[in-house]
Scaffold this motif. Structure first.
Motif, mmCIF file in Angstrom:
data_model
loop_
_atom_site.group_PDB
_atom_site.id
_atom_site.type_symbol
_atom_site.label_atom_id
_atom_site.label_comp_id
_atom_site.label_asym_id
_atom_site.label_seq_id
_atom_site.Cartn_x
_atom_site.Cartn_y
_atom_site.Cartn_z
ATOM 1 N N PRO A 225 -9.464 116.660 -37.023
ATOM 2 C CA PRO A 225 -9.412 115.193 -37.027
ATOM 3 C C PRO A 225 -10.752 114.543 -36.661
ATOM 4 N N HIS A 226 -10.914 113.304 -37.123
ATOM 5 C CA HIS A 226 -12.022 112.443 -36.703
ATOM 6 C C HIS A 226 -11.938 112.258 -35.190
ATOM 7 N N PRO A 227 -13.026 112.261 -34.456
ATOM 8 C CA PRO A 227 -14.423 112.273 -34.891
ATOM 9 C C PRO A 227 -15.050 113.673 -34.899
ATOM 10 N N PHE A 228 -14.217 114.695 -35.046
ATOM 11 C CA PHE A 228 -14.718 116.072 -34.968
ATOM 12 C C PHE A 228 -14.651 116.774 -36.321
ATOM 13 N N ARG A 229 -14.593 116.001 -37.387
ATOM 14 C CA ARG A 229 -14.514 116.559 -38.729
ATOM 15 C C ARG A 229 -15.644 117.564 -38.961
ATOM 16 N N GLY A 230 -15.283 118.735 -39.498
ATOM 17 C CA GLY A 230 -16.262 119.771 -39.751
ATOM 18 C C GLY A 230 -16.344 120.816 -38.659
ATOM 19 N N ARG A 231 -15.764 120.533 -37.498
ATOM 20 C CA ARG A 231 -15.728 121.506 -36.408
ATOM 21 C C ARG A 231 -14.469 122.363 -36.548
ATOM 22 N N PRO A 232 -14.412 123.540 -35.903
ATOM 23 C CA PRO A 232 -13.216 124.389 -35.993
ATOM 24 C C PRO A 232 -11.987 123.685 -35.424
ATOM 25 N N ASN A 233 -10.893 123.805 -36.130
ATOM 26 C CA ASN A 233 -9.640 123.163 -35.724
ATOM 27 C C ASN A 233 -8.740 124.178 -35.039
ATOM 28 N N GLU A 234 -7.810 123.688 -34.210
ATOM 29 C CA GLU A 234 -6.856 124.537 -33.518
ATOM 30 C C GLU A 234 -5.641 123.671 -33.170
ATOM 31 N N PRO A 235 -4.470 124.270 -32.876
ATOM 32 C CA PRO A 235 -3.267 123.462 -32.660
ATOM 33 C C PRO A 235 -3.399 122.337 -31.641
ATOM 34 N N TYR A 236 -4.189 122.494 -30.586
ATOM 35 C CA TYR A 236 -4.295 121.412 -29.604
ATOM 36 C C TYR A 236 -4.838 120.135 -30.228
ATOM 37 N N CYS A 237 -5.576 120.262 -31.343
ATOM 38 C CA CYS A 237 -6.154 119.072 -31.984
ATOM 39 C C CYS A 237 -5.099 118.194 -32.647
ATOM 40 N N ALA A 238 -3.869 118.674 -32.784
ATOM 41 C CA ALA A 238 -2.791 117.811 -33.284
ATOM 42 C C ALA A 238 -2.632 116.577 -32.409
ATOM 43 N N ALA A 239 -3.015 116.678 -31.142
ATOM 44 C CA ALA A 239 -2.918 115.518 -30.252
ATOM 45 C C ALA A 239 -3.806 114.377 -30.741
ATOM 46 N N TYR A 240 -4.980 114.698 -31.264
ATOM 47 C CA TYR A 240 -5.847 113.655 -31.812
ATOM 48 C C TYR A 240 -5.183 112.967 -33.009
ATOM 49 N N THR A 241 -4.507 113.744 -33.839
ATOM 50 C CA THR A 241 -3.852 113.166 -35.018
ATOM 51 C C THR A 241 -2.671 112.299 -34.612
ATOM 52 N N VAL A 242 -1.934 112.701 -33.587
ATOM 53 C CA VAL A 242 -0.838 111.859 -33.089
ATOM 54 C C VAL A 242 -1.379 110.497 -32.666
ATOM 55 N N VAL A 243 -2.481 110.484 -31.943
ATOM 56 C CA VAL A 243 -3.082 109.215 -31.503
ATOM 57 C C VAL A 243 -3.517 108.389 -32.715
ATOM 58 N N GLY A 244 -4.119 109.048 -33.704
ATOM 59 C CA GLY A 244 -4.530 108.336 -34.904
ATOM 60 C C GLY A 244 -3.359 107.765 -35.679
ATOM 61 N N LEU A 245 -2.291 108.550 -35.809
ATOM 62 C CA LEU A 245 -1.097 108.054 -36.494
ATOM 63 C C LEU A 245 -0.489 106.864 -35.750
ATOM 64 N N ALA A 246 -0.462 106.930 -34.438
ATOM 65 C CA ALA A 246 0.086 105.818 -33.660
ATOM 66 C C ALA A 246 -0.695 104.540 -33.911
ATOM 67 N N GLU A 247 -2.009 104.633 -33.957
ATOM 68 C CA GLU A 247 -2.835 103.455 -34.232
ATOM 69 C C GLU A 247 -2.564 102.921 -35.633
ATOM 70 N N LEU A 248 -2.473 103.806 -36.618
ATOM 71 C CA LEU A 248 -2.217 103.392 -37.995
ATOM 72 C C LEU A 248 -0.872 102.694 -38.130
ATOM 73 N N ARG A 249 0.137 103.242 -37.481
ATOM 74 C CA ARG A 249 1.506 102.760 -37.644
ATOM 75 C C ARG A 249 1.867 101.634 -36.678
ATOM 76 N N GLY A 250 0.948 101.305 -35.766
ATOM 77 C CA GLY A 250 1.220 100.252 -34.796
ATOM 78 C C GLY A 250 2.327 100.621 -33.831
ATOM 79 N N GLN A 251 2.380 101.896 -33.447
ATOM 80 C CA GLN A 251 3.406 102.392 -32.537
ATOM 81 C C GLN A 251 2.753 102.973 -31.292
ATOM 82 N N PRO A 252 3.480 103.017 -30.186
ATOM 83 C CA PRO A 252 2.945 103.707 -29.003
ATOM 84 C C PRO A 252 2.760 105.194 -29.285
ATOM 85 N N VAL A 253 1.760 105.790 -28.665
ATOM 86 C CA VAL A 253 1.508 107.215 -28.844
ATOM 87 C C VAL A 253 2.742 108.031 -28.490
#
Length: 285
Positions: A225-253
Motif C-alpha cells: 500500500p501507499h506510501p510504501f509502494r514498491g517495497r516488500p509487502n507482508e500480511p501486517y500491511c493489510a492494516a494500511y489498506t484498512v485505513v485507506g479503505l476507511a478514508e475512501l468510504r467515509g467510515q471509521p477504521v
C-alpha cells in the motif's frame, strides 16, 4: 530506508481483521518458525488471521501443509490461470485431494489472466470451469484472479453456475464491473492498489461495495500500500489498506476492520475471535 526493506509495522487496528489473500511462501516465510514470525507481525498490527494462497502445484502442497502449523493460518489451493497450459488429470486429482483438507478454506486462485500469455485463453477457460466445479463439489468458496478478462470471467461464472461464495481477489475493475459483481452477490477484496494515487476508478468502485460484500487483503509480497509502494509487502500491511479503505468510504477504521473480519469469518468459516483470545497474554504477564 531502502526500498528492499519491509515497511514499518503500523499502529494496531482498533479491532482485528483478516488478510483474505496472501502468499506467505513467496514472502519467504517457508518454515514453521518463519511463518510464526510473519503471523506475529501481522497480529501486532491487528491482522488476526491470514489466508495463504497457492499458484502452482508445489505451492499448493506447501499451503496445505503450512495451514496445519498455526491456528492463525488458513490456506487456498488452485492452479493460477497463467500456469494452466497442459493442466492434466494428475494435477486435478491432487488439487481435489488438497482442497478437501481441513486447513484449506477456499479454492483459489483461479480465473483468467489475459495480460500475460503463458497459457492460452482456451486452456485458462477450461481450467477455470474445472475449478468452479471443484469449489462446488468440496463446498468451499472460490477465489477469482481476474486480469483484463472481466467479461469472460463473469460470463463463465454465469454459464457454469457459481458456487455459493465467490470472492474477486485484488479487485481490479471499474464501477461498472463492481456493480455487476455486487448484483451477482460476489465478494470484492481490495489490496494495496486501492490506496495508489492513480487508482481513481478502483477507488470509486471501492466506495460502492456494501459492507457485507467487502474484504481486505495484501496479495503479498506484491502491491504494497501507499506510501510504501514498491517495497516488500507482508500480511501486517493489510492494516494500511484498512485505513485507506476507511478514508475512501467515509467510515471509521474500526467499522471497516470489523466488517471485513466478520465477512471473512462467515464465508471462510474462520474462528478469528477464538484465535485472538488464545494469542492474548494472561493478565499480569
Amino acid at each position: 530506508m531502502s526500498r528492499k526493506e519491509r515497511p514499518p509495522i503500523p499502529e494496531p487496528l482498533p479491532v482485528p481483521t483478516v488478510d483474505a489473500h496472501t502468499h506467505l511462501d513467496a514472502c519467504g516465510a517457508t518454515t514453521p518458525d518463519l511463518v510464526r514470525a510473519a503471523l506475529d507481525r501481522a497480529v501486532s498490527a491487528g491482522i488476526a488471521a491470514v489466508i495463504t494462497v497457492a499458484d502452482d502445484m508445489d505451492s499448493a502442497r506447501w499451503v496445505a501443509e503450512a495451514a496445519t502449523w498455526d491456528a492463525r493460518l488458513y490456506g487456498a489451493v488452485a492452479l493460477h490461470p497463467t500456469r494452466t497450459e497442459g493442466f492434466g488429470d494428475a494435477e486435478r486429482a491432487e488439487l481435489e485431494r488438497l482442497a478437501s483438507t481441513d486447513g484449506v478454506v477456499a479454492v483459489g486462485e483461479t480465473g483468467l489472466d489475459y495480460y500475460w500469455d503463458y497459457a492460452t485463453p482456451e486452456a485458462q477457460q477450461e481450467a477455470f470451469r474445472w475449478h468452479i466445479d471443484l469449489a462446488k463439489r468440496v463446498g468451499k468458496p472460490l477465489m477469482i484472479h481476474n486480469r483484463e478478462a472481466h467479461d469472460d470471467v463473469l460470463a463463465i461464472l454465469a454459464s457454469e453456475g457459481p458456487p455459493e461464495t465467490v470472492m474477486f481477489h485484488c479487485f481490479s475493475g471499474d464501477v461498472e464491473v463492481a456493480r455487476r459483481c455486487i448484483d451477482a452477490g460476489y465478494l470484492l477484496s481490495f489490496a494495496g492498489t486501492v490506496t495508489f494515487r492513480n487508482a481513481r476508478e478502483l477507488q470509486e468502485a471501492a466506495r460502492l461495495v456494501p459492507d457485507e460484500q467487502l474484504l481486505v487483503e495484501t496479495d503479498a509480497p506484491f502491491l504494497t500500500p501507499h506510501p510504501f509502494r514498491g517495497r516488500p509487502n507482508e500480511p501486517y500491511c493489510a492494516a494500511y489498506t484498512v485505513v485507506g479503505l476507511a478514508e475512501l468510504r467515509g467510515q471509521p477504521v474500526e467499522a471497516v476492520a470489523e466488517v471485513t473480519r466478520r465477512n471473512a469469518e462467515r464465508v471462510f468459516h474462520l474462528h478469528v475471535t477464538e484465535i485472538e483470545d488464545a494469542e492474548r497474554p494472561p493478565e499480569g504477564s
